[in-house]
Design a protein around this motif. Structure first.
Motif, PDB file in Angstrom:
ATOM      1  N   GLU A   1      44.550  68.603  41.959  1.00 59.69           N
ATOM      2  CA  GLU A   1      45.949  68.955  41.721  1.00 59.69           C
ATOM      3  C   GLU A   1      46.366  68.462  40.341  1.00 59.69           C
ATOM      4  N   LYS A   2      47.125  69.284  39.632  1.00 62.07           N
ATOM      5  CA  LYS A   2      47.659  68.889  38.328  1.00 62.07           C
ATOM      6  C   LYS A   2      49.163  69.163  38.305  1.00 62.07           C
ATOM      7  N   PHE A   3      49.904  68.192  37.792  1.00 60.20           N
ATOM      8  CA  PHE A   3      51.358  68.330  37.702  1.00 60.20           C
ATOM      9  C   PHE A   3      51.827  68.440  36.241  1.00 60.20           C
ATOM     10  N   ASN A   4      50.912  68.704  35.317  1.00 62.08           N
ATOM     11  CA  ASN A   4      51.265  68.701  33.894  1.00 62.08           C
ATOM     12  C   ASN A   4      50.778  69.961  33.190  1.00 62.08           C
ATOM     13  N   ILE A   5      50.898  71.124  33.841  1.00 61.16           N
ATOM     14  CA  ILE A   5      50.402  72.372  33.246  1.00 61.16           C
ATOM     15  C   ILE A   5      51.218  72.746  32.001  1.00 61.16           C
ATOM     16  N   ALA A   6      52.544  72.687  32.096  1.00 64.01           N
ATOM     17  CA  ALA A   6      53.447  72.875  30.940  1.00 64.01           C
ATOM     18  C   ALA A   6      53.230  74.211  30.231  1.00 64.01           C
ATOM     19  N   ILE A   7      53.241  75.319  31.001  1.00 65.49           N
ATOM     20  CA  ILE A   7      53.257  76.667  30.437  1.00 65.49           C
ATOM     21  C   ILE A   7      54.644  77.247  30.712  1.00 65.49           C
ATOM     22  N   PHE A   8      55.305  77.719  29.653  1.00 65.54           N
ATOM     23  CA  PHE A   8      56.709  78.113  29.776  1.00 65.54           C
ATOM     24  C   PHE A   8      56.869  79.631  29.793  1.00 65.54           C
ATOM     25  N   ILE A   9      57.765  80.086  30.665  1.00 65.11           N
ATOM     26  CA  ILE A   9      58.085  81.507  30.804  1.00 65.11           C
ATOM     27  C   ILE A   9      59.450  81.751  30.178  1.00 65.11           C
ATOM     28  N   HIS A  10      59.494  82.617  29.192  1.00 65.41           N
ATOM     29  CA  HIS A  10      60.774  82.989  28.576  1.00 65.41           C
ATOM     30  C   HIS A  10      61.420  84.061  29.448  1.00 65.41           C
ATOM     31  N   LYS A  11      62.532  83.718  30.090  1.00 63.42           N
ATOM     32  CA  LYS A  11      63.149  84.606  31.079  1.00 63.42           C
ATOM     33  C   LYS A  11      64.144  85.567  30.428  1.00 63.42           C
ATOM     34  N   MET A  12      64.245  86.746  31.010  1.00 60.12           N
ATOM     35  CA  MET A  12      65.227  87.731  30.580  1.00 60.12           C
ATOM     36  C   MET A  12      66.478  87.684  31.464  1.00 60.12           C
ATOM     37  N   SER A  13      66.388  86.900  32.562  1.00 62.42           N
ATOM     38  CA  SER A  13      67.500  86.737  33.493  1.00 62.42           C
ATOM     39  C   SER A  13      67.322  85.376  34.171  1.00 62.42           C
ATOM     40  N   PRO A  14      68.398  84.715  34.600  1.00 61.92           N
ATOM     41  CA  PRO A  14      68.280  83.326  35.047  1.00 61.92           C
ATOM     42  C   PRO A  14      67.331  83.062  36.211  1.00 61.92           C
ATOM     43  N   ASN A  15      67.221  84.009  37.185  1.00 61.66           N
ATOM     44  CA  ASN A  15      66.469  83.709  38.407  1.00 61.66           C
ATOM     45  C   ASN A  15      65.275  84.635  38.583  1.00 61.66           C
ATOM     46  N   ILE A  16      64.107  84.038  38.838  1.00 62.09           N
ATOM     47  CA  ILE A  16      62.913  84.807  39.190  1.00 62.09           C
ATOM     48  C   ILE A  16      62.769  84.746  40.708  1.00 62.09           C
ATOM     49  N   HIS A  17      62.964  85.886  41.373  1.00 68.74           N
ATOM     50  CA  HIS A  17      62.966  85.897  42.825  1.00 68.74           C
ATOM     51  C   HIS A  17      61.600  86.183  43.433  1.00 68.74           C
ATOM     52  N   SER A  18      60.696  86.744  42.645  1.00 75.23           N
ATOM     53  CA  SER A  18      59.318  86.901  43.108  1.00 75.23           C
ATOM     54  C   SER A  18      58.407  86.956  41.883  1.00 75.23           C
ATOM     55  N   LEU A  19      57.148  86.527  42.091  1.00 73.39           N
ATOM     56  CA  LEU A  19      56.196  86.420  40.992  1.00 73.39           C
ATOM     57  C   LEU A  19      54.823  86.787  41.534  1.00 73.39           C
ATOM     58  N   ASN A  20      54.213  87.850  40.977  1.00 70.23           N
ATOM     59  CA  ASN A  20      52.911  88.322  41.451  1.00 70.23           C
ATOM     60  C   ASN A  20      51.946  88.465  40.279  1.00 70.23           C
ATOM     61  N   TYR A  21      50.725  87.945  40.458  1.00 68.64           N
ATOM     62  CA  TYR A  21      49.674  88.108  39.447  1.00 68.64           C
ATOM     63  C   TYR A  21      48.837  89.331  39.801  1.00 68.64           C
ATOM     64  N   SER A  22      48.549  90.155  38.797  1.00 69.92           N
ATOM     65  CA  SER A  22      47.716  91.337  38.996  1.00 69.92           C
ATOM     66  C   SER A  22      46.368  91.123  38.319  1.00 69.92           C
ATOM     67  N   PRO A  23      45.279  90.980  39.095  1.00 68.78           N
ATOM     68  CA  PRO A  23      43.960  90.816  38.478  1.00 68.78           C
ATOM     69  C   PRO A  23      43.448  92.093  37.816  1.00 68.78           C
ATOM     70  N   VAL A  24      44.112  93.234  38.060  1.00 69.33           N
ATOM     71  CA  VAL A  24      43.687  94.501  37.463  1.00 69.33           C
ATOM     72  C   VAL A  24      43.876  94.457  35.946  1.00 69.33           C
ATOM     73  N   ASP A  25      45.058  94.001  35.508  1.00 70.06           N
ATOM     74  CA  ASP A  25      45.366  94.000  34.077  1.00 70.06           C
ATOM     75  C   ASP A  25      45.768  92.621  33.561  1.00 70.06           C
TER      76      ASP A  25
END
Length: 460
Positions: A417-441
């Motif tokens: 387990e790691k608690f220091n990944i520190a990768i930031f997402i620049h949001k276009m709206s305040p709340n992200i209600h779902s997040l899905n990774y696509s291995p296709v692309d």
């Protein structure tokens, strides 16, 4: 003669009865060779520790990280504008306007740098002061530990370490061996960063549905490799009864759904319809939290049939184990379904694991089964979203209305387990209600306050 003898004897007897008895007192002197416990020093140490906690807060670190992120985003934009000016400068109106834009950008960057310098100096002073206070506290605590002649504190620490080892041993024991490709061994390399957003669209229903999910099928049928899917919470921001399909990304953006809706049931909600926005499509089947159940539903888009998978006893559902941040919780996000290179996963919480994230592999087949399960040490209500990539669980948290942070990872192969990944997402709206990774692309698809946004995942 006898009379004279009796009288003195009576007098003697009376005198003897009335004479007071002599009291015997025993006095013992106790000498304590140990020093008295310094309660004053302990109280002072507690006050100093409390002051340290109030001075060092996560908000200070987040402010610094936010400034760095802002600078990181502004500098490439400035370079791009200068390059464009060099190529297209006509020496007249266009050049003057472009120079004005560049000047404004440089002013913004200078303000960012000034604020960053000021924040850095403040943090340096705070670090120096805190380090000195911590050294003093350590010295005081070492002095106080000498009064622990019964070794109570040492025993408590030993018991705590033993309990942690036992918990890790118990939780790390696999229940069922997984099928399919091994997880955690990523052919693309390590997860390094994300870039973007690459796509930002309101789609077919701009502003209409705040909660939902979208993405691509990692295991599509032939001729459907470029299709996209969309699920909208059309009832009370909580429930849905259909999945909408688009034949291409451009069709999704302009809002033209030629395949249209594939309906699970005519009623919404009802048994085995969708509850909560955390859904995925895999192998022409939609996976989601069944309505009013602590179970996973799989809806086959071809046969229109539903298969259910009951989760372990104690699983939290019906909005009792949501994703949250300080300002709000996202309703009915108890179960999060995710896909990666190896298949489908479910992320949830149980009362037995005290609200920490639990990760299980969903094994495919005619009947759904729960595969290997892992118990983590990250508390779900301190998390805003999760996703899987190459057998690694990633979790995000809310920084501010413009930035989300991927702060945590759990490798299913190594158990690290790691608690220091520190990768930031620049949001276009305040709340992200779902997040899905696509291995296709290698895209990360986010549904944010009715907007669909995607980011490119960078491996290396």
């Amino acid at each position: 003669m006898m009379l004279y003898m009796i009288v003195p004897l009576c007098v003697l007897f009376t005198f003897t009865q009335q004479a007071p008895s002599r009291e015997v007192k025993c006095v013992c002197e106790l000498t304590n060779s140990e020093k008295a416990f310094p309660h004053g020093k302990l109280s002072t140490a507690e006050d100093n520790a409390s002051k340290c906690n109030s001075k060092i807060t996560p908000q200070k670190t987040r402010e610094f990280e936010s400034l760095l992120l802002g600078l990181e985003l502004r500098l490439p934009q400035l370079l791009e504008d200068v390059s464009m000016l060099e190529k297209e400068d006509d020496g007249e109106l266009y050049g003057a306007l472009s120079l004005q834009v560049i000047e404004n950008e440089m002013m913004d960057i200078k303000q960012l740098i000034d604020k960053l310098n000021s924040t850095t100096q403040g943090h340096q002073h705070l670090t120096t002061d805190t380090s000195k206070q911590l050294e003093d506290l350590r010295a005081v605590m070492r002095e106080l530990e000498r009064f622990d002649t019964m070794q109570v504190v040492k025993s408590v620490h030993a018991n705590r370490r033993l309990k942690t080892d036992l918990d890790q041993c118990k939780n790390g024991h696999p229940t069922i061996q997984p099928t399919g490709p091994p997880q955690g061994n990523c052919p693309h390399g390590h997860f390094l960063n994300i870039t973007g957003p690459r796509v930002h669209t309101a789609g077919e229903y701009p502003g209409s549905y705040m909660y939902g999910a979208w993405g691509r099928d990692p295991k599509p049928e032939a001729s459907k490799e470029n299709w996209y899917w969309l699920v909208l919470m059309t009832s009370s921001n909580k429930y849905s009864n259909f999945v909408r399909l688009y034949s291409s990304l451009s069709s999704l953006i302009v809002g033209v759904s030629v395949p249209g809706n594939v309906q699970i049931h005519s009623s919404n909600p009802t048994t085995n319809t969708i509850q909560g926005p955390n859904v995925v499509l895999y192998g022409e089947a939609l996976y989601y939290n069944c309505y009013n159940q602590d179970a996973v539903c799989r809806f086959n888009l071809t046969t229109k049939t539903v298969t259910t998978l009951q989760l372990p006893k104690g699983t939290r559902f019906n909005s009792k184990g949501n994703f949250c941040h300080l300002d709000e919780c996202y309703p009915y996000t108890d179960l999060d379904l995710a896909t990666d290179e190896s298949g489908v996963w479910v992320i949830y919480t149980t009362t037995q694991n005290f609200g920490n994230l639990v990760l299980s592999k969903v094994e495919e087949g005619e009947q759904l089964t729960l595969g290997q399960t892992w118990h983590t040490q990250v508390y779900k209500q301190g998390v805003t979203n999760t996703f899987m990539a190459c057998g690694v669980l990633y979790a995000t948290r809310y920084i501010n209305k413009n930035v989300e942070e991927i702060f945590y990872s759990f490798d299913t192969v190594t158990g690290v387990e790691k608690f220091n990944i520190a990768i930031f997402i620049h949001k276009m709206s305040p709340n992200i209600h779902s997040l899905n990774y696509s291995p296709v692309d290698h895209m990360l698809h986010a549904y944010c306050d009715s907007y669909m946004v995607s980011y490119k995942v960078v491996f290396g």
